[in-house]
Design an enzyme around this catalytic site. Structure first.
Site, PDB file in Angstrom:
ATOM      1  N   HIS A  28       0.519  -1.064   0.078  1.00 42.22           N
ATOM      2  CA  HIS A  28       0.265  -0.120  -0.320  1.00 42.22           C
ATOM      3  C   HIS A  28       0.945   0.899  -0.343  1.00 42.22           C
ATOM      4  O   HIS A  28       0.218   1.991  -0.240  1.00 42.22           O
ATOM      5  CB  HIS A  28      -1.040  -0.297   1.236  1.00 42.22           C
ATOM      6  N   GLU A  61     -10.947 -10.597  -4.534  1.00 40.98           N
ATOM      7  CA  GLU A  61      -9.263 -10.719  -4.216  1.00 40.98           C
ATOM      8  C   GLU A  61      -9.647 -11.681  -3.856  1.00 40.98           C
ATOM      9  O   GLU A  61      -7.950 -11.730  -3.168  1.00 40.98           O
ATOM     10  CB  GLU A  61      -9.744  -9.186  -3.298  1.00 40.98           C
TER      11      GLU A  61
END
Ligand code: PEP
Ligand code: MG
Length: 603
Positions: free
Chosen positions: A218, A463
């Site tokens: 991230h 996902e």
């Protein structure tokens, strides 16, 4: 994006030039001065103060120190008579530490010489002192390090309460300070957020280099969304690069050149200039509809972290927001209940995004905390955080927090087109519980007479491989699907996306990954559902044609990538691509797949 920086004065013979290689995570070239961040320094805002504001910043720190002095004085006078004597002694020690020139004066020098903001100057000095204390043999004295840190925290609290404003844009060349390339062992996504500019103010940071990290951590994603060149997984960068070294980041090649020679510098400046020209040419495509050469329209959406990203999304010509990572509203504030944004605060933020997008759809993903986005980084981490209490699992375990978010999102849906996206679903009961909670939130709002869109669409992130494989379970219950390729790759290949030691195994073109993506697109569309890709694959122009060939018609990515993807779509001939893609999907040989995907770009 190419960034300008004041020219290096010289790279003298004593400054040896060297090159480091890592993982390129955010494209472009930056040339600037290295600013090394230690772990403690990461928790505060960092910015360079323009020359004419340096003395005001010095005063801000002096006032904060004086304020803490006054607070300690008040504590001392208010001590009850029967208070234990240690308490008085403790206040005395803190007052003494605060008066020591190492705390009360050295950070002022850092502000004056390096132009750091007050918070950053203070933690830089505390880090320096802490490492000196670590070397002291006497245990009692060594322990005083914690007192120093506590005193610093008191001053930081006052500073943060008084002035969290972002500094004004740097004025003209004359008083501009050299722009900074941040070098750190690691930077968390929350810390990365502290580097953002707001409302388009000029940013002092032009690049990031870290020792650890992976392509789709991230932190890397936020670097891309900031549109700042970045290279991660450099292993020794924070040890080899020194404060104020001149650094070139080549975010395309994953190369960092420290103290470059004049010749190298000139080559990179020339590349910066041509990148800048190419970018200007792309801007002309902003209003051009994204349609393939054979007339098939494609929807291009933006990924955002905060409502402040909406102007950039509109500027890129995005038709809406395909992924609003709402957890960034929650991060960097600590997990203490009082610091988590309440319903009204969240509602204001969601509404801000919805209003800013002027009628275009805004897909708000519910809280995806955990793994590399902990709510409270100081809390102990799970044994295996990527497989732990993350995203929807966390939300269902904290129903009150989840309900609050759902109410806030629903309230924002009265102001424009909102879609709700649920991350990391794998089980039918998780979907059912989530839908049940959305109904509960709606019922509450109805009873309270608060407006919301009753037909708000709810979608699932695909996902986890189990979700892709058991897609009919999702199709039956959901209004739309969005494929999170970042996690789909992580979980399919069992590669922690943050771990640079296995980063070379993280491969979007692995046949298993391609099969899952293609199958999800086909099954979802067959059932009449919109299917998007909102993971990083959607913004990678090397993969645009492959995804088009799989039938994808909705891409969501960082605004900075959108126009390049649009250009690729405008030049694509679907019929040729589709046939080739079918062949690629039948292949199980990685080398064959890689070269066939490269060839797609030449069609
Ligand atoms: C993904 O997993 O692809 C995704 C878009 O979500 P995130 O990167 O925030 O996990
Ligand atoms: Mg994800």
């Amino acid at each position: 994006m190419p960034r300008e920086a004041a020219a290096p004065r010289h790279t003298g013979p004593s400054m040896a030039s060297f090159t480091l290689h890592g993982i390129p995570v955010s494209r472009g070239i930056s040339i600037g001065r290295a600013h090394l961040l230690t772990p403690a320094a990461l928790d505060v805002k960092h910015y360079l103060v323009p020359e004419e504001q340096v003395e005001a910043e010095v005063k801000r720190l002096q006032h904060a120190i004086a304020e803490v002095h006054r607070g300690l004085q008040a504590l001392w006078t208010e001590l009850p008579k029967d208070a234990p004597t240690e308490l008085g002694a403790f206040i005395d020690v803190h007052a003494l530490i605060l008066s020591d020139p190492m705390i009360s004066e050295a950070p002022l020098d850092i502000i004056r010489t390096r132009h750091y903001n007050a918070e950053w100057a203070l933690v830089t000095q505390i880090d320096e002192l802490s490492s000196q204390f670590d070397e002291i043999e006497d245990e009692y004295l060594r322990e005083r390090k914690h007192d120093i840190q506590q005193v610093a925290e008191r001053v930081l609290k006052v500073l943060m309460g008084t002035a969290l404003e972002i500094p004004p844009p740097l004025a003209g060349e004359d008083n501009a300070v050299p722009q900074m390339v941040v070098v750190a062992h690691d930077i968390s996504p929350a810390d990365m957020l502290a580097f953002r500019d707001r409302d388009g103010a000029t940013r002092s940071f032009i690049g990031f280099v870290t020792d650890v990290g992976g392509q789709n951590s991230h932190t890397a994603i936020v670097a891309r969304s900031l549109d700042i060149p970045a290279v991660v997984g450099m292993s020794q960068a924070s040890r080899l690069i020194e404060q104020d070294d001149w650094v070139i980041i080549d975010g395309d090649a994953g190369v960092v050149i420290c103290n470059p020679s004049q010749l190298v510098l000139e080559q990179y400046r020339a590349r910066q200039a041509s990148l800048s020209k190419a970018r200007k040419r792309l801007l002309k495509l902003k209003k051009t509809p994204a349609v393939t050469r054979d007339g098939t329209p494609v929807t291009l959406l933006a990924n955002i972290e905060l409502p402040d990203d909406c102007p950039a999304a509109l500027e890129s010509g995005a038709m809406g927001v395909g992924l609003f990572r709402s957890e960034f509203l929650f991060m960097g504030r600590g997990a203490h209940a009082l610091r988590i944004p309440g319903e009204d605060e969240q509602f204001e933020q969601y509404r801000k995004a919805v209003v800013a997008m002027k009628g275009r759809p805004v897909t708000i993903r519910t809280l995806d905390v955990g793994a590399d986005k902990p709510l409270d980084p100081t809390e102990h981490t799970a044994l295996n955080p990527a497989l732990g209490l993350r995203a929807i699992r966390y939300c269902l375990a904290e129903p009150q927090l989840f309900l609050t978010q759902l109410r806030a999102i629903l309230r924002a849906s009265a102001f424009g087109k909102v879609r709700i996206l649920i991350p990391m679903l794998a089980h039918a009961f998780e979907i059912d519980q989530t839908l049940g909670m959305i109904e509960q939130a709606k019922a509450q709002l109805r009873d309270e007479g608060i407006k919301y869109d009753p037909s708000v669409q709810v979608g699932a992130m695909i996902e986890i491989p189990a979700a892709a494989l058991a897609l009919p379970m999702f199709v039956k219950r959901m209004n739309f699907l969005s494929i999170g390729t970042n996690d789909l790759i992580q979980y399919t290949l069992a590669i922690d996306r943050v771990d640079y030691e296995v980063a070379h195994l993280y491969n979007p073109l692995h046949p298993a990954v391609l099969m899952l993506i293609a199958q999800t697109i086909a099954t979802g569309q067959k059932a009449g559902l919109d299917v998007a890709v909102c993971g990083e694959m959607a913004g990678d122009i090397k993969l645009t044609r492959l995804l088009l060939g799989m039938g994808l018609r909705e891409f969501s990515m960082h605004p900075a990538q959108l126009l390049s993807v649009k250009q690729e779509i405008l030049n694509s001939d679907l019929s040729a691509i589709t046939t080739r893609t079918r062949r690629i999907l039948r292949s199980i040989e990685p080398d064959e797949i890689a070269s066939a995907v490269e060839q797609l770009q030449t069609l």
